[in-house]
Design a protein around this motif. Structure first.
Motif, PDB file in Angstrom:
ATOM      1  N   ASP A 134       0.822  -1.211   0.000  1.00  0.00           N
ATOM      2  CA  ASP A 134       0.000   0.000   0.000  1.00  0.00           C
ATOM      3  C   ASP A 134       0.857   1.263   0.000  1.00  0.00           C
ATOM      4  N   ARG A 135       2.169   1.090  -0.175  1.00  0.00           N
ATOM      5  CA  ARG A 135       3.077   2.234  -0.229  1.00  0.00           C
ATOM      6  C   ARG A 135       3.482   2.589  -1.655  1.00  0.00           C
ATOM      7  N   THR A 136       2.876   1.964  -2.639  1.00  0.00           N
ATOM      8  CA  THR A 136       3.171   2.298  -4.030  1.00  0.00           C
ATOM      9  C   THR A 136       1.874   2.462  -4.809  1.00  0.00           C
ATOM     10  N   GLY A 137       1.986   3.184  -5.936  1.00  0.00           N
ATOM     11  CA  GLY A 137       0.814   3.399  -6.772  1.00  0.00           C
ATOM     12  C   GLY A 137      -0.158   4.395  -6.160  1.00  0.00           C
ATOM     13  N   VAL A 138      -1.263   4.585  -6.843  1.00  0.00           N
ATOM     14  CA  VAL A 138      -2.288   5.523  -6.382  1.00  0.00           C
ATOM     15  C   VAL A 138      -3.125   4.856  -5.300  1.00  0.00           C
ATOM     16  N   ARG A 139      -3.218   5.508  -4.163  1.00  0.00           N
ATOM     17  CA  ARG A 139      -3.963   4.958  -3.025  1.00  0.00           C
ATOM     18  C   ARG A 139      -4.805   6.061  -2.385  1.00  0.00           C
ATOM     19  N   VAL A 140      -5.923   5.676  -1.810  1.00  0.00           N
ATOM     20  CA  VAL A 140      -6.761   6.613  -1.059  1.00  0.00           C
ATOM     21  C   VAL A 140      -6.632   6.290   0.425  1.00  0.00           C
ATOM     22  N   LYS A 141      -6.353   7.315   1.199  1.00  0.00           N
ATOM     23  CA  LYS A 141      -6.257   7.163   2.652  1.00  0.00           C
ATOM     24  C   LYS A 141      -7.487   7.795   3.287  1.00  0.00           C
ATOM     25  N   ARG A 142      -8.012   7.094   4.274  1.00  0.00           N
ATOM     26  CA  ARG A 142      -9.260   7.549   4.879  1.00  0.00           C
ATOM     27  C   ARG A 142      -9.113   7.634   6.392  1.00  0.00           C
ATOM     28  N   ALA A 143      -9.577   8.751   6.942  1.00  0.00           N
ATOM     29  CA  ALA A 143      -9.636   8.925   8.392  1.00  0.00           C
ATOM     30  C   ALA A 143     -10.848   9.800   8.680  1.00  0.00           C
ATOM     31  N   SER A 144     -11.250   9.876   9.917  1.00  0.00           N
ATOM     32  CA  SER A 144     -12.413  10.691  10.275  1.00  0.00           C
ATOM     33  C   SER A 144     -12.172  12.162   9.934  1.00  0.00           C
ATOM     34  N   GLY A 145     -13.061  12.721   9.101  1.00  0.00           N
ATOM     35  CA  GLY A 145     -12.935  14.122   8.711  1.00  0.00           C
ATOM     36  C   GLY A 145     -11.802  14.396   7.754  1.00  0.00           C
ATOM     37  N   GLU A 146     -11.300  13.354   7.095  1.00  0.00           N
ATOM     38  CA  GLU A 146     -10.121  13.543   6.240  1.00  0.00           C
ATOM     39  C   GLU A 146     -10.054  12.495   5.140  1.00  0.00           C
ATOM     40  N   TYR A 172      -7.075  16.475   2.388  1.00  0.00           N
ATOM     41  CA  TYR A 172      -8.016  17.510   2.804  1.00  0.00           C
ATOM     42  C   TYR A 172      -8.530  17.112   4.178  1.00  0.00           C
ATOM     43  N   THR A 173      -8.458  18.055   5.136  1.00  0.00           N
ATOM     44  CA  THR A 173      -8.901  17.802   6.502  1.00  0.00           C
ATOM     45  C   THR A 173      -9.968  18.810   6.898  1.00  0.00           C
ATOM     46  N   ASP A 174     -11.090  18.317   7.373  1.00  0.00           N
ATOM     47  CA  ASP A 174     -12.183  19.154   7.854  1.00  0.00           C
ATOM     48  C   ASP A 174     -11.932  19.448   9.339  1.00  0.00           C
ATOM     49  N   ARG A 175     -11.651  20.692   9.678  1.00  0.00           N
ATOM     50  CA  ARG A 175     -11.307  21.051  11.056  1.00  0.00           C
ATOM     51  C   ARG A 175     -12.459  21.736  11.802  1.00  0.00           C
ATOM     52  N   TYR A 176     -13.659  21.603  11.258  1.00  0.00           N
ATOM     53  CA  TYR A 176     -14.837  22.175  11.926  1.00  0.00           C
ATOM     54  C   TYR A 176     -15.455  21.110  12.834  1.00  0.00           C
ATOM     55  N   GLN A 177     -15.465  21.354  14.132  1.00  0.00           N
ATOM     56  CA  GLN A 177     -15.930  20.354  15.091  1.00  0.00           C
ATOM     57  C   GLN A 177     -17.408  20.009  14.923  1.00  0.00           C
ATOM     58  N   GLY A 178     -18.185  20.964  14.417  1.00  0.00           N
ATOM     59  CA  GLY A 178     -19.612  20.714  14.222  1.00  0.00           C
ATOM     60  C   GLY A 178     -19.946  20.223  12.830  1.00  0.00           C
ATOM     61  N   SER A 179     -18.955  19.703  12.119  1.00  0.00           N
ATOM     62  CA  SER A 179     -19.132  19.264  10.742  1.00  0.00           C
ATOM     63  C   SER A 179     -20.185  18.156  10.635  1.00  0.00           C
ATOM     64  N   ARG A 180     -20.787  18.067   9.460  1.00  0.00           N
ATOM     65  CA  ARG A 180     -21.762  16.999   9.203  1.00  0.00           C
ATOM     66  C   ARG A 180     -21.101  15.633   9.059  1.00  0.00           C
ATOM     67  N   GLY A 181     -19.775  15.616   8.918  1.00  0.00           N
ATOM     68  CA  GLY A 181     -19.031  14.366   8.998  1.00  0.00           C
ATOM     69  C   GLY A 181     -18.877  13.584   7.714  1.00  0.00           C
ATOM     70  N   ASP A 182     -18.167  12.464   7.844  1.00  0.00           N
ATOM     71  CA  ASP A 182     -17.801  11.638   6.693  1.00  0.00           C
ATOM     72  C   ASP A 182     -18.993  11.113   5.906  1.00  0.00           C
ATOM     73  N   GLY A 183     -20.039  10.718   6.613  1.00  0.00           N
ATOM     74  CA  GLY A 183     -21.182  10.129   5.933  1.00  0.00           C
ATOM     75  C   GLY A 183     -21.792  11.049   4.898  1.00  0.00           C
ATOM     76  N   VAL A 184     -21.760  12.343   5.152  1.00  0.00           N
ATOM     77  CA  VAL A 184     -22.327  13.333   4.234  1.00  0.00           C
ATOM     78  C   VAL A 184     -21.258  13.940   3.327  1.00  0.00           C
ATOM     79  N   LEU A 185     -20.064  14.178   3.869  1.00  0.00           N
ATOM     80  CA  LEU A 185     -19.060  14.983   3.179  1.00  0.00           C
ATOM     81  C   LEU A 185     -17.844  14.207   2.678  1.00  0.00           C
ATOM     82  N   GLY A 186     -17.811  12.906   2.917  1.00  0.00           N
ATOM     83  CA  GLY A 186     -16.639  12.118   2.548  1.00  0.00           C
ATOM     84  C   GLY A 186     -16.242  12.255   1.085  1.00  0.00           C
ATOM     85  N   GLU A 187     -17.208  12.253   0.185  1.00  0.00           N
ATOM     86  CA  GLU A 187     -16.910  12.376  -1.250  1.00  0.00           C
ATOM     87  C   GLU A 187     -16.360  13.761  -1.575  1.00  0.00           C
ATOM     88  N   ASP A 188     -16.852  14.785  -0.871  1.00  0.00           N
ATOM     89  CA  ASP A 188     -16.311  16.137  -1.068  1.00  0.00           C
ATOM     90  C   ASP A 188     -14.862  16.216  -0.599  1.00  0.00           C
TER      91      ASP A 188
END
Length: 222
Positions: A134-146, A172-188
């Motif tokens: 997972d350290r080569t090629g194009v990869r997507v990394k996922r974390a809460s709000g990021e 891209y990291t969402d640093r707004y604590q009141g964010s709607r979160g990954d379920g709504v904004l993950g694709e954005d």
């Protein structure tokens, strides 16, 4: 008659003094007005210069729920500064230590509230021998709000090669604590990270565009 003339002169002098005083008061208020001036708003595509496409600009306003965007502290960190930092990092060699690049922070104003998002990079010297990991090629990394999009960059500008590419991840990291979160904004989040990754690959002249697809929808699943 003479007394009348003297009185008239005094009135005239008083009028001049009042006018001058008023002028001084008005000019004295100008600096106060400038001190309270707000940072200029920016178009979504110019929030992080060179890093945000039209599609990513729409995603940014969706995430921050605002079209009133400003760069924090009037900073204009963008593609040029990040590209230069990546080049200097790789050319410094393996003993350079941890990569540090300027991040682009954008604030969306909603009433009296502020919603903050950030585009940042991570990088290291990749190793093409680690194929299949997972350290080569194009990869997507996922974390809460990021979301992060990683790719390998072989670039004559940087000095990196296919055997020893520059491994870059745009986040891209969402640093707004009141964010709607990954379920709504993950694709954005992903659209924003992908936009930054593509821009960086183009800026550095990465071979084959770092292998990145044209659209975020074509990225591999995390």
């Amino acid at each position: 008659m003479r007394a009348l003339m003297v009185s008239t002169a005094r009135v005239a002098v008083l009028a001049v003094l009042v006018t001058l005083g008023a002028g001084c008061t008005e000019s004295g208020t100008e600096p106060k007005a400038s001190l309270s001036a707000k940072p200029p708003e920016v178009d979504p595509t110019e929030a992080c210069p060179g890093l945000i496409t039209d599609a990513a600009g729409k995603a940014l306003t969706d995430v921050l729920q605002s079209s009133h965007l400003v760069n924090d502290d009037a900073r204009t960190v963008g593609l040029t500064a990040m590209g230069k930092a990546l080049e200097e990092f790789y050319r410094a060699g393996p003993k350079a230590g941890e990569f540090a690049a300027p991040a682009c922070t954008v604030t969306g104003s909603v009433g009296r509230g502020k919603r903050i998002g950030e585009i940042r990079l991570a990088a290291d010297s990749g190793n093409a021998d680690a194929s299949g990991s997972d350290r080569t090629g194009v990869r997507v990394k996922r974390a809460s709000g990021e979301r992060g999009v990683a790719f390998d960059c072989a670039s004559t500008r940087v000095g990196s090669t296919r055997d020893m590419p520059l491994r870059i991840t745009a986040f891209y990291t969402d640093r707004y604590q009141g964010s709607r979160g990954d379920g709504v904004l993950g694709e954005d989040y992903l659209v924003l990270a992908h936009s930054a990754a593509v821009a960086i690959a183009k800026e550095l002249g990465c071979e084959n565009g770092g292998g990145l697809p044209e659209g975020a929808a074509a990225l591999p699943k995390p």
